[in-house]
Every structure is written in structure tokens, then in C-alpha cells.
Write an enzyme that holds these catalytic residues in place. Sequence first.
Site, PDB file in Angstrom:
ATOM      1  N   SER A 123       0.821  -1.212   0.000  1.00 49.82           N
ATOM      2  CA  SER A 123       0.000   0.000   0.000  1.00 49.82           C
ATOM      3  C   SER A 123       0.852   1.258   0.000  1.00 49.82           C
ATOM      4  O   SER A 123       0.306   2.348  -0.112  1.00 49.82           O
ATOM      5  CB  SER A 123      -0.985   0.010   1.170  1.00 49.82           C
ATOM      6  OG  SER A 123      -0.454  -0.598   2.281  1.00 49.82           O
ATOM      7  N   HIS A 144      -3.422  -3.777  -5.505  1.00 46.96           N
ATOM      8  CA  HIS A 144      -3.681  -3.317  -4.135  1.00 46.96           C
ATOM      9  C   HIS A 144      -5.133  -3.561  -3.748  1.00 46.96           C
ATOM     10  O   HIS A 144      -6.035  -2.848  -4.181  1.00 46.96           O
ATOM     11  CB  HIS A 144      -3.324  -1.825  -4.031  1.00 46.96           C
ATOM     12  CG  HIS A 144      -3.413  -1.284  -2.646  1.00 46.96           C
ATOM     13  ND1 HIS A 144      -3.743   0.024  -2.357  1.00 46.96           N
ATOM     14  CD2 HIS A 144      -3.198  -1.881  -1.436  1.00 46.96           C
ATOM     15  CE1 HIS A 144      -3.735   0.200  -1.049  1.00 46.96           C
ATOM     16  NE2 HIS A 144      -3.408  -0.928  -0.466  1.00 46.96           N
ATOM     17  N   GLU A 156      -6.740  -1.419  -6.686  1.00 46.31           N
ATOM     18  CA  GLU A 156      -5.929  -0.454  -7.431  1.00 46.31           C
ATOM     19  C   GLU A 156      -4.868  -1.246  -8.201  1.00 46.31           C
ATOM     20  O   GLU A 156      -4.081  -1.981  -7.589  1.00 46.31           O
ATOM     21  CB  GLU A 156      -5.256   0.540  -6.478  1.00 46.31           C
ATOM     22  CG  GLU A 156      -6.233   1.491  -5.806  1.00 46.31           C
ATOM     23  CD  GLU A 156      -5.564   2.447  -4.825  1.00 46.31           C
ATOM     24  OE1 GLU A 156      -6.107   3.548  -4.607  1.00 46.31           O
ATOM     25  OE2 GLU A 156      -4.508   2.101  -4.243  1.00 46.31           O
ATOM     26  N   ASN A 194      -5.260   6.134  -0.599  1.00 47.42           N
ATOM     27  CA  ASN A 194      -4.547   6.611   0.593  1.00 47.42           C
ATOM     28  C   ASN A 194      -4.069   8.051   0.438  1.00 47.42           C
ATOM     29  O   ASN A 194      -3.725   8.704   1.416  1.00 47.42           O
ATOM     30  CB  ASN A 194      -3.370   5.691   0.924  1.00 47.42           C
ATOM     31  CG  ASN A 194      -3.853   4.470   1.687  1.00 47.42           C
ATOM     32  OD1 ASN A 194      -4.918   4.491   2.305  1.00 47.42           O
ATOM     33  ND2 ASN A 194      -3.096   3.396   1.626  1.00 47.42           N
TER      34      ASN A 194
HETATM   35  P1  NAI Z   1       0.371  -9.609   8.086  1.00 41.83           P
HETATM   36  O1  NAI Z   1       1.458  -9.246   9.004  1.00 41.83           O
HETATM   37  O2  NAI Z   1      -0.980  -9.970   8.608  1.00 41.83           O
HETATM   38  O3  NAI Z   1       0.864 -10.861   7.177  1.00 41.83           O
HETATM   39  C1  NAI Z   1       2.112 -10.922   6.546  1.00 41.83           C
HETATM   40  C2  NAI Z   1       2.469 -12.394   6.356  1.00 41.83           C
HETATM   41  O4  NAI Z   1       3.613 -12.446   5.517  1.00 41.83           O
HETATM   42  C3  NAI Z   1       2.836 -13.096   7.657  1.00 41.83           C
HETATM   43  O5  NAI Z   1       2.099 -14.300   7.776  1.00 41.83           O
HETATM   44  C4  NAI Z   1       4.334 -13.403   7.504  1.00 41.83           C
HETATM   45  O6  NAI Z   1       4.709 -14.637   8.095  1.00 41.83           O
HETATM   46  C5  NAI Z   1       4.484 -13.449   6.011  1.00 41.83           C
HETATM   47  N1  NAI Z   1       5.820 -13.137   5.518  1.00 41.83           N
HETATM   48  C6  NAI Z   1       6.620 -12.123   5.902  1.00 41.83           C
HETATM   49  N2  NAI Z   1       7.754 -12.136   5.187  1.00 41.83           N
HETATM   50  C7  NAI Z   1       7.678 -13.185   4.320  1.00 41.83           C
HETATM   51  C8  NAI Z   1       8.516 -13.700   3.308  1.00 41.83           C
HETATM   52  N3  NAI Z   1       9.685 -13.144   3.051  1.00 41.83           N
HETATM   53  N4  NAI Z   1       8.090 -14.767   2.601  1.00 41.83           N
HETATM   54  C9  NAI Z   1       6.909 -15.350   2.871  1.00 41.83           C
HETATM   55  N5  NAI Z   1       6.060 -14.905   3.822  1.00 41.83           N
HETATM   56  C10 NAI Z   1       6.431 -13.816   4.531  1.00 41.83           C
HETATM   57  O7  NAI Z   1       0.269  -8.425   7.021  1.00 41.83           O
HETATM   58  P2  NAI Z   1      -0.999  -7.919   6.198  1.00 41.83           P
HETATM   59  O8  NAI Z   1      -1.752  -6.941   6.989  1.00 41.83           O
HETATM   60  O9  NAI Z   1      -1.707  -9.084   5.626  1.00 41.83           O
HETATM   61  O10 NAI Z   1      -0.270  -7.085   5.027  1.00 41.83           O
HETATM   62  C11 NAI Z   1       0.459  -7.728   4.004  1.00 41.83           C
HETATM   63  C12 NAI Z   1       0.746  -6.725   2.901  1.00 41.83           C
HETATM   64  O11 NAI Z   1      -0.475  -6.151   2.433  1.00 41.83           O
HETATM   65  C13 NAI Z   1       1.635  -5.558   3.283  1.00 41.83           C
HETATM   66  O12 NAI Z   1       2.424  -5.221   2.171  1.00 41.83           O
HETATM   67  C14 NAI Z   1       0.639  -4.456   3.588  1.00 41.83           C
HETATM   68  O13 NAI Z   1       1.167  -3.171   3.426  1.00 41.83           O
HETATM   69  C15 NAI Z   1      -0.416  -4.729   2.507  1.00 41.83           C
HETATM   70  N6  NAI Z   1      -1.755  -4.234   2.802  1.00 41.83           N
HETATM   71  C16 NAI Z   1      -2.285  -4.352   4.059  1.00 41.83           C
HETATM   72  C17 NAI Z   1      -3.578  -3.902   4.298  1.00 41.83           C
HETATM   73  C18 NAI Z   1      -4.181  -4.041   5.656  1.00 41.83           C
HETATM   74  O14 NAI Z   1      -5.204  -3.373   5.922  1.00 41.83           O
HETATM   75  N7  NAI Z   1      -3.623  -4.836   6.544  1.00 41.83           N
HETATM   76  C19 NAI Z   1      -4.409  -3.284   3.235  1.00 41.83           C
HETATM   77  C20 NAI Z   1      -3.778  -3.289   1.941  1.00 41.83           C
HETATM   78  C21 NAI Z   1      -2.485  -3.714   1.763  1.00 41.83           C
END
Ligand code: NAI
Length: 505
Positions: A123, A144, A156, A194
Site C-alpha cells: 500500500s 492493491h 488499485e 490513501n
Molecule cells: P500480516 O502481518 O498480517 O501478514 C504478513 C504475512 O507475511 C505473515 O504471515 C508473515 O509470516 C508473512 N511473511 C513475511 N515475510 C515473508 C517472506 N519473506 N516470505 C513469505 N512470507 C512472509 O500483514 P498484512 O496486513 O496481511 O499485510 C500484508 C501486505 O499487504 C503488506 O504489504 C501491507 O502493506 C499490505 N496491505 C495491508 C492492508 C491491511 O489493511 N492490513 C491493506 C492493503 C495492503
Amino acid sequence: MAALNRRAIVAVVGAGSMGAGIAQVAAAAGHTTLLFDMSPAAVDRAIQGIRKGLDRLVSRAVMTPQARDELLQRIKPVASLEELADARLVVEAIVEELSVKQSLFTGLEKICSPDTILASNTSSLSITALAAALARPGNLVGMHFFNPAPVMQLVEVVSGITTDATAAQTVFDTAAAWNKYPVHARSTPGFIVNRVARPFYAEALRLLEEGAADCATIDALLREAGGFRMGPFELMDLIGQDVNYAVTCSVFDAFHQDKRFLPSLIQRELVDGGLLGRKSGRGFYDYSLSAEQPLPCATDAKKAPSAIRIVGSLGVAEPLVSLWRQAGIAVTRTWGDANILRAGEALIALSDGRSATQRSADTGEANTVLFDLAFDYTAASRIALASSDRASVKAVDDAVGLFQAAGKTVSLIDDAPGLVVMRTVCMLANEGSDAVLQQVCDAAAVDTAMQRGVNYPLGPLAWADRINPALVLKVLSNLQQAYGIDRYRPSQLLRRKVAAGVNFH
Ligand code: NAI
């Protein structure tokens, strides 16, 4: 270009809240969906979470048990990146760190076929920067989703400088085939949502800092007059003050500290104090069980004048006239360009971005009372009024009584220029206009993004058309004059629309 064939394999890397949601969406569209996370426990948790969500749909008869089982069967947990070799599209939703995402993509590039599309759910990171380390940067596209991905309709589709237009179009068409509303966006800070949403929080924070009204009143006005689902303070408490503040700071820094995105001191104080909102039990509001919830301010009942005289047109607020007639108030009108109404001692007008006190000084009308913008003047249950510091008590009472007679709860706020809904919507439209000017996306995409991504009642540019772009420009120019700062500088595209006498749509 066409969407990915339903038989094409999709992979999702990162099984946190976003990855799980995206995997569910892809599997619901019929794709075999490989799910990988560096933590196998996260994949198990994600699949359990998806199953729980689907069970709820089955129990509400929204989904059949068979459809649930088939969807779940299409989600295949995998234990290594190498197993993603056959995927046609890999969507990454891992931790938000440039170097970690870059090394994932360089690894995937070696494993997958040369025409596999690599998509990032980032994001805030630049798609061009994410692609920089790749041998085939054209294959990298931003995809996104919004949280929760199975529910929120917007995607997006973000192109960096090196993104192939065909890859972006395939992602766009695929998102549409997945029953989402995709929009194209150029990779710029905050993409569309955003960025364009910043004023929704920033204007409220500014009004609070200036003591124009309290949180509960500002929230109630944006909900009940503005038509937004949630007010900005309750929404910041829900998102988390830390998360919301971090997004604002990241957009502010990414735009080389453009004052338009200046973060708020009040919000920083909450973050510094650990008052993060719902998750910590207290933010702008107190969520402890014993806490009394503050009520929005509402003015006591006043008597409405029996007759009013309108000079000119009330523009977007014309529907009020029928409400006054229905309330038995005699309405006469003289044509002219003053666009005001006289009721008892009061001179009443829709805000044009000046404070009531400034307007009364400019016009010599001491008893000036201004009213705020509403999304739908007939349906709105509340309206903000602000009176000139020179207005008589009787004039204010006449104005309050008039709006109460139209069925509105009146929140009399301090004399802030642009009131609450008007300045917020004009600033949202201004930001949308600049996004279009700067080729981030087109006007239709701004409106789709804000309606589908954050549930705005109307896209900000369609709303500017409804208000009248000339009035939007006037409000912004007057706000800029009132505060003497760059934050309110009107978008050059808005100026052009007004000069040409045309709308955004
Ligand atoms: P989260 O922390 O819930 O999940 C991330 C997952 O990725 C974890 O399970 C972790 O173990 C795994 N992970 C981390 N590094 C890794 C790697 N190198 N290889 C494989 N797995 C790996 O995060 P969330 O909230 O799901 O966000 C994920 C992405 O989505 C981020 O880039 C965030 O900016 C984006 N995003 C988040 C939103 C939200 O509201 N939480 C909305 C839109 C985008």
C-alpha cells in the site's frame, strides 16, 4: 487483453490477513490457488480463518456447503517457493519492507516462467522501486486490495515506470473477472485512495485543534449531513491512530513534505501516549465499559420565522426550500446573484469558505449565519451552522429555528471557515483533481476508488460537479486566504474546469 483463464494457477505469498483474503477471492473465482508463507503455521491459520468465514456464509444460506468445500479444495498450501513454478500470477502480501519484497520477487523470477505476472499488494512502496532489482521489471504490477479483501470491492492496479501495459491490463481484467472494481493508477505516494482520503482525517483534526467543535459533533456531521458511513475520529480509532498517523507521515514525506499533507499534532500526541484507539481501549474516544460516550452538540429548539425570502438560488441546497414549504413557512424569491436567504433577523447562506464573521465584514451584514454542505439536504438529519461574531442572538435563533423546522438537528459550531462537510468535501475533490492532473489516474477512477475502496457516498469529483466546481474553487480560495497557507491551494485542473465552465464528468 484478457483476464487470466480460470484454469490458470494463481499463487499468493504471505498468508496474513491480506494474503488469506486474496487467496479466498482467487479461489472463489475458480483458480487453483497456491498459498505460501515463510511460517507454515500462518498458512494453517489462514485456511482455518477462510473456512470459518465461509461457514458463516453457509449458515446464512449465502453459500452452499458444496460451494464452500469446492472453494476450500482449490486453496493448496505449499511449503516452498519452488512449488509456485506453474503459477501464472503470483500476488505478494508479505511484510511491508522494500528489501524483503525485492528479494522475494527476484527469487520468484528465477522460479516462475518468464511471462508470469508478479503482483504486489503493497500500500505504500513504489512499484518502480520494487521492480528495480528484476531482470524483467515489466512483469511487476501493483495489485492493491483493501481490507477485508473478500468484502471490499476496489483493487488499485498500479503501474510503475517499467511496468508493461499488457501485464497491468491483464491484472485489471483479472480483478474485474474476480468481481472487483479495478482502477488503473500510476505508482505515486498513496496511489489513489490513501492519497485522496488524507483530507477526510486532516480537516477534522484541524477543526478539532481549532476548537470548532468536538469529536462527537464532527463525526455526527460527517455521518448525518455528509453521508459518510463513519466519522473521521471514530474511523481513526478503528484503523488505529498509529497506522493512520504512519500513512499520513509516509504520504507527507513521499511528497517532499508538501504542507497539504501535514500530519496533526493531536494525532501524534495520541500515538506517543499509546492511545491508539479501539485496540488500546482509548483514542479520541474512551472504549472502557464504564465510559460515557460523548453526545454530539445539538441546539435547543427555537421558533422558526413564518416567512423567508430567497434572493437568487441556494444551488445544491435548493431541496431545503420544499422542506420549508412543507413546514408551512411562506417562501418568496427574488432573482439575483446574491444566493442568500433572509429569515427574521438572519441573513443565511451556504458556506463559501469564508467564516461568517469575515463574510459579515465583507458585506456589512452583521447577522450573517452560514450553513454547511449536506450530501442530500432532504435526507440529512443534522446540519452545522456558524454565525458571525457580530450576529444578534435573535438572528442566530431565527436561523436555528428555520433548519429545525426542516427536520434537522442543528449543531451550532464555532465560526470555522468552510464549516465541516463543505471544507472536507472540497479538499477531497481538490486532492482528486490533483491526482488526475498529475496523471495518477482519470476522474472516473478517483470516484470509483473512493466509493468502492472507502465507501464514500459519492466520488469526490462527481460531488464537486454536484456542488458546482466554481463554488468548490471559491471555497478553497477563501480557505487559502483565511489561513494564508499552501495547504488549501486549489488544483490547477479545478481552475481550468472552472475557467472553461465544464464539469469533471
Ligand atoms: P500480516 O502481518 O498480517 O501478514 C504478513 C504475512 O507475511 C505473515 O504471515 C508473515 O509470516 C508473512 N511473511 C513475511 N515475510 C515473508 C517472506 N519473506 N516470505 C513469505 N512470507 C512472509 O500483514 P498484512 O496486513 O496481511 O499485510 C500484508 C501486505 O499487504 C503488506 O504489504 C501491507 O502493506 C499490505 N496491505 C495491508 C492492508 C491491511 O489493511 N492490513 C491493506 C492493503 C495492503
